[in-house]
Write an enzyme that holds these catalytic residues in place. Structure first.
Site, PDB file in Angstrom:
ATOM      1  N   SER A 136      -8.931  44.085  25.430  1.00  0.00           N
ATOM      2  CA  SER A 136     -10.440  43.428  25.819  1.00  0.00           C
ATOM      3  C   SER A 136     -10.565  42.237  24.982  1.00  0.00           C
ATOM      4  CB  SER A 136     -11.489  44.308  25.564  1.00  0.00           C
ATOM      5  OG  SER A 136     -11.680  44.484  24.307  1.00  0.00           O
TER       6      SER A 136
ATOM      7  N   SER B 131      -7.178  46.822  21.977  1.00  0.00           N
ATOM      8  CA  SER B 131      -8.106  45.731  22.313  1.00  0.00           C
ATOM      9  C   SER B 131      -7.814  44.568  21.456  1.00  0.00           C
ATOM     10  CB  SER B 131      -9.546  45.906  22.403  1.00  0.00           C
ATOM     11  OG  SER B 131      -9.751  46.528  23.732  1.00  0.00           O
TER      12      SER B 131
ATOM     13  N   LYS C 161     -15.992  37.161  19.019  1.00  0.00           N
ATOM     14  CA  LYS C 161     -15.954  38.163  20.411  1.00  0.00           C
ATOM     15  C   LYS C 161     -17.306  38.168  20.611  1.00  0.00           C
ATOM     16  CE  LYS C 161     -13.717  42.344  22.504  1.00  0.00           C
ATOM     17  NZ  LYS C 161     -13.041  43.411  22.212  1.00  0.00           N
TER      18      LYS C 161
END
Lengths: 477, 615
Positions: B151, B175, B76
């Site tokens: 997210s 997330s 990420k």
């Protein structure tokens, strides 16, 4: 009409750690800009603070030195505001739960007597960087070397009642933090900075509105700034005005304080506990461990100097201004050469004057306690007169060697042979019949003149006590 | 190979059936083919990946073996990576190149994993649809008109579309778990403190936690084994002995006890989702797990708490993005204040601004006094009671809301989509250990429960579900002794987080993407079904367990803090490597004389790095 002055001081003492409070970067002063700022100090994305244990130990030392409570649990909080030299956009400080709570410090007031100031709290926090506004042609440079330097903010209750007392307290605090080794006390480099909260009131009335004065970076400025501010507030009120709570900056060039920001402009710092740092828990054992390393504190030593060595309060105070000074004195006494009183006189007299003249700290004194002891021994045993001793001392200061060697080399031995002195006295009496007459007529001064003649004849080497004694005998006084 | 699990890939590498270089090239090609459509990666680090792969091959040739040695992974874009852009999905950091590696990145590098690139995400992890990214929305590989969740949507989509065998994510309020659910993969939010946050860009520090995303419980365990562990650079990281998260894989679920909090099946749960959760529960019961209904009456407070706490911390955490030292700085401004205002106005998207405003507001002195009754610290809402009940964790069907459609370009999503994920974070569960509402009095506690219990529940349950045709997964809870409720039997609480159970299950039910994506044909076909009900629901393991003991407050005992030696240079990077400090009111960026001067005194240039590596 009488006015009472009310002062509280906030002092930022830079803690003498090698690395910063939340990072491993060095705290050394004076490096090239931004070479001592780590990723943490620069607040790069993703970095986290890690508390420096040494800073906590120094805070504990301070707490113990002022008889305060060392909080078993204290909490780091974020103080949020934007400024270019504050890289994270918040300062890590302590807010509701500081590490040191409720202590006190006694100081000798210039107005006489000992006074005590309550210390409300002392908390750990990090320093900001520096904005450099010169040299950049309409721009500002940022140096983050100082960012993250550990500070102990020491806050008093409004217990001080005058500028001179405020300065005396600040000096005592300054001596204390150096004494216990938590701060180098260097005011030029900003290691010890004071802000003063000043208000005035009628005696017995509730506290007046206060103003905070910043930029008091020397004791002299502190006194001037407070004096100015007190005058300003009194004049304002006597002219029918009211004091507005605000922050004021002292300008030493013009000797005045100027408004910086009013309370209405005060920022809301939006304090909240820093989630990156756990509450700081200090166990009793940790405190005891630190306590075991504490030196004898200035006040205790001051009292001991009086009781153990029979010194006056004045001498004891002068000798305990710094730990090195007190250590020097005890080394001097332990050298066993002379009475403590003589030691004290020499250290606070000749030695202190020489240090001041050359701008030296006692730690850098060229004449060691042992060496000075050698000199005092020759005074005590009558080898040297006071005047001769001063000459020897100057030679020692200049690095010419030990006292005995200098006495030998310069032939400074005092004449203590009473036969030789008697002979000289007889000669002087014969040659100064007029002075003798005057003395007999009751003129005391004439006696001194005769002593001076004897000393002159011996180039100052005669033992003045003996000269006195023999003269008196001969004159039948 | 594209369809192989991490475990299978590692085995193939170990047997030298394939080289890491070949594998890496395979994935890079697939990324090149699919990323235009899915937008799962922000940065593809082809050069770095190939170099990593060659290095791994050399280690393999030398006889070294490891569960991730030579395995390609995606990270990420919230984890700082040295020499590569780290954008956090924001224009603010669009040109930021980190001078250091996050702890997690270091760990994977040491384990010999290959870094394929940095995955897309909601801006600063604020969002649950991946639409707030400055780099555009990510599309759900199962149905490209749908969002992948967020997210960590880029990581979820990348794993689902086989653009990486597994990936890292971060979870503050769902997330990892929610995008894993919406994208049909597995995801795990580890207990707060298990994975170091050093180098992970902070959103809400007390809730943020990095975790693995993959296609099976076994893969998650393999990744977590590498990610987890104490780190002296993160004061909130847990100090405890290393665990082998793969140990419980393959053991039976029989005898596990699963708590089902009543509140999680109440109003607001999509009936389709609730049905599938119940189906999952029945699947476990059929295999010998016991279920117990429990109640967590303060559940309703979790969302309001989240929307006070997370924005409050975020408003402070994001203050460092001021354009002074790095990141976006406006071109044109009259003074310092305007430089801040414009740089931040231009650099942050709408959702980020909204949360900064909310957080600034809730922290303001006036509001705080109103929000917080005196003595609030003494009695955190739901404190002991919540913790007691929480010894069980529960399936939370409400977490599974229907998948929204991608609204390309829409940056101003309302926060509502986030709502369902929060409960556990405020307590002792995988999220942050117990938290009072009072934002002024946050506390850190060690999570309750014994790691072994958590591990057992999570991985055993999850792994058991592998291949099973269980519908959605959910959080399953295994109760433990509840003293006050006078439950006579000691309940062994399993908290199978949904993920666990579900994921596991989920993994089973959706082995392959339904439709052909880039040449891979899926097994089962969720094609036309509403996306929401289809993909399994990986939820984070909420392991609270049996003999769990509510932990003492974590101590920052002065004898155990990291920088105990007070040695300069002990922590952090070499300061000389990052001398980039620019002038406060400079309009000329790196050409400013102030910056140049600051730079001239140090070995490297003060110019801020702006180049993205090859993609």
């Amino acid at each position: 009409m009488q006015w009472e002055i009310v002062i509280g001081l906030e002092t930022h003492a830079q803690l003498a750690t090698r690395s910063k409070i939340f990072s491993g970067a060095s705290t050394a002063f004076g490096a090239a800009p931004n070479t001592q700022a780590s990723a943490v100090d620069m607040a790069l994305p993703g970095v986290l603070p890690v508390l420096n244990k040494a800073a906590v130990e120094l805070a504990i030392r301070f707490g113990l030195a002022i008889g305060a409570t060392v909080a078993p649990r204290s909490v780091f909080a974020r103080k949020n505001y934007f400024y270019p030299d504050l890289p994270k956009g918040y300062q890590i400080s302590q807010y509701e739960l500081p590490v040191v709570q409720h202590g006190s410090l006694s100081f000798v007031s210039p107005e006489g007597g000992e006074k005590t100031v309550r210390i409300l709290r002392a908390h750990l926090e990090e320093d900001a960087g520096k904005s450099l506004h010169e040299d950049f042609h309409g721009m500002s440079g940022i140096d983050l070397n100082r960012a993250g330097t550990p500070l102990l903010e020491i806050v008093t209750e409004p217990d001080l009642r005058g500028a001179k007392d405020a300065v005396a307290y600040a000096r005592t605090l300054h001596a204390l933090v150096r004494w216990i080794g938590i701060c180098d006390g260097n005011m030029q480099e900003g290691s010890f900075r004071c802000d003063a909260n000043v208000s005035v009131r009628r005696p017995g009335a509730p506290l007046g509105t206060r103003c905070e004065i910043k930029n008091l970076n020397s004791f002299r400025f502190m006194e001037q700034a407070i004096d100015y501010e007190v005058r300003r507030q009194i004049e304002l009120i006597e002219d029918g005005g009211t004091v507005v709570q605000e922050t004021r900056l002292y300008d030493p060039d013009r000797d005045e304080t100027r408004s910086m920001r009013s309370k209405e402009d005060a920022q809301d710092y939006r304090y909240f506990p820093d989630p990156d740092l756990l509450p700081l828990l200090i166990a009793a054992a940790d405190i005891e461990r630190v306590r075991a390393t504490m030196p004898e504190l200035p006040q205790a030593r001051r009292e001991r100097f009086q009781s153990e060595y029979g010194l006056s309060a004045y001498d004891a105070d002068a000798l305990t201004g710094a730990r090195e000074s007190a250590d020097y004195f005890e080394a001097l006494v332990k050298a066993g050469a002379a009475e403590p009183k003589l030691c004290a006189n020499w250290q606070t007299g000749e030695l202190a004057a020489a240090l001041k003249r050359d701008g030296l700290e006692i730690a850098a004194c060229p004449v060691s306690a042992a060496a000075l002891g050698g000199l005092l021994r020759r005074i005590a045993d009558g080898t040297l007169s006071g005047k001769m001793a001063k000459e020897v001392f100057e030679a020692m200061w200049a690095g010419e060697g030990a006292a005995d060697a200098i006495i030998e080399a310069r032939g400074l031995k005092q004449i203590s042979d009473s036969g030789a002195i008697e002979k000289l006295v007889d000669e002087v009496l014969a040659a100064n019949a007029r002075s003798v007459e005057e003395f007999r007529a009751g003129k005391e001064k004439a006696f001194n003149s005769l002593v001076g003649q004897v000393m002159k004849a011996t180039k100052g080497k005669a033992n003045p006590a003996q000269v006195n004694e023999i003269l008196k005998r001969k004159l039948g006084a | 190979m594209l369809n192989s699990s991490v475990t299978e890939i590692a085995a193939a590498l170990a047997e030298r059936k394939v080289s890491s270089l070949e594998l890496t090239q395979l994935f890079l090609e697939r990324i090149a083919r699919l990323n235009g459509e899915l937008n799962a990666y922000i940065t593809v680090s082809a050069e770095r990946a190939l170099a990593d792969a060659r290095a791994a091959d050399a280690r393999l040739a030398a006889g070294e073996r490891g569960p991730l040695l030579g395995v390609p992974l995606a990270h990420k874009d919230i984890f700082c990576t040295r020499g590569l852009p780290t954008t956090c999905g924001s224009k603010m950091l669009a040109n930021f190149v980190s001078p250091y590696d996050a702890h997690v990145i270091e760990r994977f590098a040491r384990a010999g994993a290959v870094m394929l690139g940095k995955t897309n995400m909601d801006e600063f992890a604020m969002g649950s649809s991946n639409e707030t990214s400055y780099f555009g929305p990510v599309r759900n590989p199962w149905k490209t008109s749908a969002v992948p969740g967020g997210s960590s949507g880029g990581s979820a989509a990348a794993v689902a579309a086989r653009m990486a065998p597994a990936a890292t994510g971060t979870d503050t309020g769902g997330s990892i778990r929610q995008p894993a659910a919406l994208s049909g993969i597995c995801g795990l939010k580890p207990t707060y403190g298990v994975v170091s946050r050093y180098g992970m860009i902070a959103y809400a520090s007390s809730l943020d936690q990095g975790g693995p995303m993959g296609r099976s419980a076994a893969d998650l365990a393999a990744l977590l084994n590498v990610m987890a562990g104490p780190d002296v650079r993160d004061s909130t990281s847990l100090e405890r002995p290393a665990e082998d998260y793969t140990r419980e894989l393959g053991r039976p679920v029989e005898g596990l006890r699963i708590g089902l909090p009543r509140e999680y099946f109440g109003a607001g749960v999509d009936p389709d989702v609730a049905a599938r959760v119940r189906e999952a529960v029945r699947w476990f019961e059929a295999r010998g797990a016991k279920t117990v209904e429990v109640s967590l009456p303060n559940t309703r407070l979790s969302v309001p708490c989240y929307y006070v706490l997370a924005p409050a911390e975020a408003s402070s955490n994001l203050s460092r993005f001021d354009g002074v030292r790095y990141g976006h700085r406006a071109q044109d401004y009259a003074d310092l204040r305007e430089m801040y205002a414009r740089s931040r106005a231009e650099g942050f998207g709408a959702e980020v601004k909204r949360r900064i405003m909310t957080g600034t507001y809730v922290l303001s002195a006036r509001l705080l006094r109103r929000l917080l009754p005196a003595g609030a610290e003494a009695a955190p809402p739901g404190g002991p009671r919540f913790r007691r009940r929480l010894r069980a964790v529960r399936p939370d069907p409400r977490a599974h809301h229907p998948v929204d459609r991608v609204r390309a370009g829409r940056q101003d999503r309302r926060s509502g989509a986030d709502v369902p994920q929060r409960h556990l974070h405020h307590r002792g569960e995988p999220g942050r250990p117990a938290r009072p509402v009072d934002p002024l009095r946050f506390r850190h506690r060690r999570p309750a429960g014994r790691p072994a219990d958590r591990r057992r529940l999570l991985f055993r349950g999850a792994h058991a579900g592998r291949g099973a045709r269980l519908p959605a997964g959910q959080r399953l809870a295994c109760p433990r002794a509840d003293r006050d409720a006078a439950v006579s039997v000691r309940l062994r609480l399993l908290i199978l987080s949904a993920a666990c159970a579900g994921t596991l299950l989920g993994c089973g039910s959706v082995q392959e993407p339904a439709r052909e994506i880039g040449g891979i044909t899926g097994g089962e076909a969720p094609a036309s079904a509403p996306a929401a009900s289809r993909p399994p629901q990986p939820r984070s393991p909420q392991a609270k367990s049996g003999a769990a003991v509510v932990g003492a407050p974590a101590r920052l005992n002065i004898s155990s803090v990291c920088n105990a030696r007070d040695e300069a240079g002990y922590a952090g990077i070499d300061p000389r490597r990052w001398p980039t400090v620019r002038c406060a009111s400079c309009r000329q960026g790196s050409r400013c004389p102030g910056a140049a001067r600051a730079a001239s005194s140090s070995p490297t240039s003060a110019r801020r790095a702006t180049r993205r590596t090859s993609s």
